[in-house]
Design a protein around this motif. Structure first.
Motif, short mmCIF file in Angstrom:
data_model
loop_
_atom_site.label_atom_id
_atom_site.label_comp_id
_atom_site.label_asym_id
_atom_site.label_seq_id
_atom_site.Cartn_x
_atom_site.Cartn_y
_atom_site.Cartn_z
N UNK A 293 0.72 -1.29 0.22
CA UNK A 293 0.00 0.14 0.07
C UNK A 293 0.83 1.19 -0.06
N UNK A 294 0.51 2.40 -0.61
CA UNK A 294 1.18 3.52 -0.70
C UNK A 294 1.28 4.12 0.57
N UNK A 295 0.21 3.86 1.67
CA UNK A 295 0.34 4.13 3.00
C UNK A 295 0.04 3.10 3.82
N UNK A 296 1.26 2.62 4.57
CA UNK A 296 1.06 1.37 5.34
C UNK A 296 0.48 1.87 6.80
N UNK A 297 -0.80 1.29 6.98
CA UNK A 297 -1.63 1.84 8.14
C UNK A 297 -0.91 1.41 9.30
N UNK A 298 -0.33 0.31 9.36
CA UNK A 298 0.40 -0.41 10.55
C UNK A 298 1.55 0.63 10.78
N UNK A 299 2.34 1.08 9.96
CA UNK A 299 3.67 1.69 10.01
C UNK A 299 3.05 3.11 10.59
N UNK A 300 2.08 3.55 9.90
CA UNK A 300 1.78 5.19 10.18
C UNK A 300 1.03 5.14 11.61
N UNK A 301 0.33 4.20 12.17
CA UNK A 301 -0.29 4.06 13.40
C UNK A 301 0.35 3.32 14.65
N UNK A 302 1.58 2.81 14.33
CA UNK A 302 2.09 2.13 15.32
C UNK A 302 2.68 2.87 16.48
N UNK A 303 2.11 2.75 17.64
CA UNK A 303 2.18 3.53 18.75
C UNK A 303 3.57 3.91 19.25
N UNK A 304 4.49 3.03 18.96
CA UNK A 304 5.84 3.07 19.58
C UNK A 304 6.82 3.36 18.18
N UNK A 305 6.31 3.57 16.89
CA UNK A 305 6.99 3.71 15.86
C UNK A 305 8.00 2.62 15.51
N UNK A 306 7.51 1.43 15.60
CA UNK A 306 8.56 0.23 15.53
C UNK A 306 8.28 -0.50 14.18
N UNK A 307 7.34 -0.10 13.25
CA UNK A 307 7.26 -0.86 12.16
C UNK A 307 7.70 0.16 11.10
N UNK A 308 8.61 -0.48 10.07
CA UNK A 308 9.02 0.42 8.85
C UNK A 308 8.81 -0.58 7.65
N UNK A 309 8.29 0.07 6.89
CA UNK A 309 8.02 -0.71 5.43
C UNK A 309 9.10 -0.16 4.67
N UNK A 310 9.76 -0.91 3.86
CA UNK A 310 10.81 -0.75 3.06
C UNK A 310 10.79 -1.63 1.91
N UNK A 311 10.30 -1.08 0.90
CA UNK A 311 10.10 -1.73 -0.62
C UNK A 311 9.20 -3.09 -0.12
N UNK A 312 9.66 -4.32 -0.43
CA UNK A 312 8.80 -5.56 -0.05
C UNK A 312 9.39 -6.24 1.35
N UNK A 313 9.90 -5.48 2.05
CA UNK A 313 10.09 -5.72 3.44
C UNK A 313 9.42 -4.95 4.32
N UNK A 314 9.04 -5.78 5.45
CA UNK A 314 8.42 -5.09 6.69
C UNK A 314 9.41 -5.40 7.79
N UNK A 315 10.08 -4.22 8.51
CA UNK A 315 10.85 -4.38 9.68
C UNK A 315 10.08 -4.08 10.79
N UNK A 316 10.44 -4.79 11.84
CA UNK A 316 9.65 -4.64 13.20
C UNK A 316 11.00 -4.47 14.01
N UNK A 317 11.01 -3.55 14.64
CA UNK A 317 12.23 -3.19 15.62
C UNK A 317 11.84 -3.77 17.06
N UNK A 318 12.86 -3.73 17.84
CA UNK A 318 12.74 -4.19 19.35
C UNK A 318 11.81 -2.99 19.92
#
Length: 377
Positions: A293-318
């Motif tokens: 999606x052009x705007x990833x809702x999970x990334x946008x609204x993650x309360x702790x800014x843990x989710x990053x969408x990069x191309x075909x990868x989803x990175x969930x940090x600690x």
């Protein structure tokens, strides 16, 4: 001396195993703890009589009572929406300090936590002996207890249940806890006594530690529809002989009241087994379901800014808190079981058992190492 973590203890209790040979249990809790403030001594590169306003990264604090006249230094208190600011400081990131003096001159300096002579955290209401679950019987409402407006048919909750330190202690008087050691976000801490809104039935603690010794993993910011909150992690070692009866309690024995977000009237009661048994502490990621999606809702609204969408990868940090808000993804990329309260599904979890158990494990390690150094095996 035999030391085990609280989850190891509860497993033994569920298996009806003997615990007579255990001396110490390390307990912990992690969650939103609003009553958190930082006490800082901030140096500037210019001399001015005294500051009347003080900021860190444009977040305004309160100028402290010590005037520091003509020293170009400011004692200050920071509280409120400071979760991300405090995490950045503990990480060692550079922030901008800004003071406005009595003559309205502006003084700025870039600093890190190492430039601060004093950087103490004081929790005025921490490690609450569990809490409650919130639902809404009226119109959708902004609240610090949910990432979005809380609607009818939704529940959020706080409290780590059976692993919470105060749930595993017998406290008859404030004197039972004053001066005890603890870990606050990984730093050696001192319990100052009861916190605000504390009572014998529902105690919480006031606690202090040096922020320079903290681990940034254990604290951070959390976006809610009512503003930015801060989460912290507290661990306390408990003597089994002194607190055996309390330590025997399991999630099913600990009440979880369901209240209306407006007025806090109790609607129903359940227990913490509904929200902590047979649930996931972290989300499962189904990358094959991602539609880029052009705007990833999970990334946008993650309360702790843990989710990053990069191309075909989803990175969930600690920084992931296991809150469950990422389920907002309409394609089911994020899956997490959060449980329910009195039949109403949980939409946001504001306590994090994974972080709590990580700190309980760390406290166990430190106690064992101290015992080895002192020759107490």
């Amino acid at each position: 001396m035999k030391v085990i973590t609280v989850d190891e203890l509860k497993k033994k209790i569920r298996n009806n195993e003997d615990i007579d040979d255990i001396d110490v249990v390390t307990t912990a809790t992690c969650g939103i703890m609003s009553g958190t403030m930082g006490v800082f001594h901030i140096p500037f590169n210019t001399i001015f009589k005294r500051a009347k306003r003080i900021f860190l990264n444009d977040i305004e604090g309160k100028v402290g009572v010590c005037p520091n006249e003509y020293l170009g230094k400011v004692d200050a208190l920071f509280y409120g929406e400071v979760g991300f600011l405090f995490k950045d400081l503990v990480k060692g990131k550079e922030v901008e300090a800004k003071a406005i003096d009595d003559n309205n001159n502006i003084h700025k300096v870039r600093i890190t936590i190492n430039d601060l002579n004093t950087a103490k955290m004081i929790g005025t209401r921490m490690a609450f002996k569990n809490y409650m679950a919130f639902t809404n019987l009226g119109d959708p409402m902004d609240t610090i207890f949910n990432r979005f407006k809380l609607k009818k048919g939704e529940v959020t909750f706080s409290g780590c249940g059976e692993i919470n330190p105060l749930e595993n202690m017998v406290i008859k008087d404030e004197k039972d806890i004053i001066g005890k050691r603890a870990l606050l976000n990984g730093a050696d801490a001192l319990i100052l006594g009861f916190g605000t809104r504390s009572s014998i039935e529902r105690p919480n603690i006031m606690i202090s530690a040096n922020m320079k010794e903290m681990d940034s993993y254990y604290l951070g910011g959390f976006y809610t529809s009512g503003g930015i909150e801060i989460y912290n992690t507290v661990a306390i070692a408990i003597n089994v002989k002194e607190h055996r009866e309390a330590l025997m309690k399991l999630d099913k024995d600990i009440a979880l009241p369901l209240v209306n977000i407006f007025g806090r009237d109790i609607i129903d009661k359940t227990n913490y087994s509904e929200v902590w048994e047979d649930v996931d502490l972290r989300p499962k990621i189904n990358i094959d379901r991602c539609k880029n999606c052009k705007t990833c809702l999970a990334e946008t609204y993650c309360p702790t800014e843990a989710i990053k969408k990069k191309e075909d990868k989803i990175i969930v940090s600690e920084d992931c808190f296991g809150c469950g808000v990422c389920k907002i993804c309409p394609y089911g990329v994020f899956e997490i079981k959060l449980g329910s309260v009195c039949g109403i599904p949980v939409v946001c979890r504001q306590s994090d058992r994974k972080r709590a158990l990580d700190l309980a494990k760390e406290l166990k390690r430190r106690i064992i190492n101290e015992a080895k150094k002192s020759g107490d095996n």
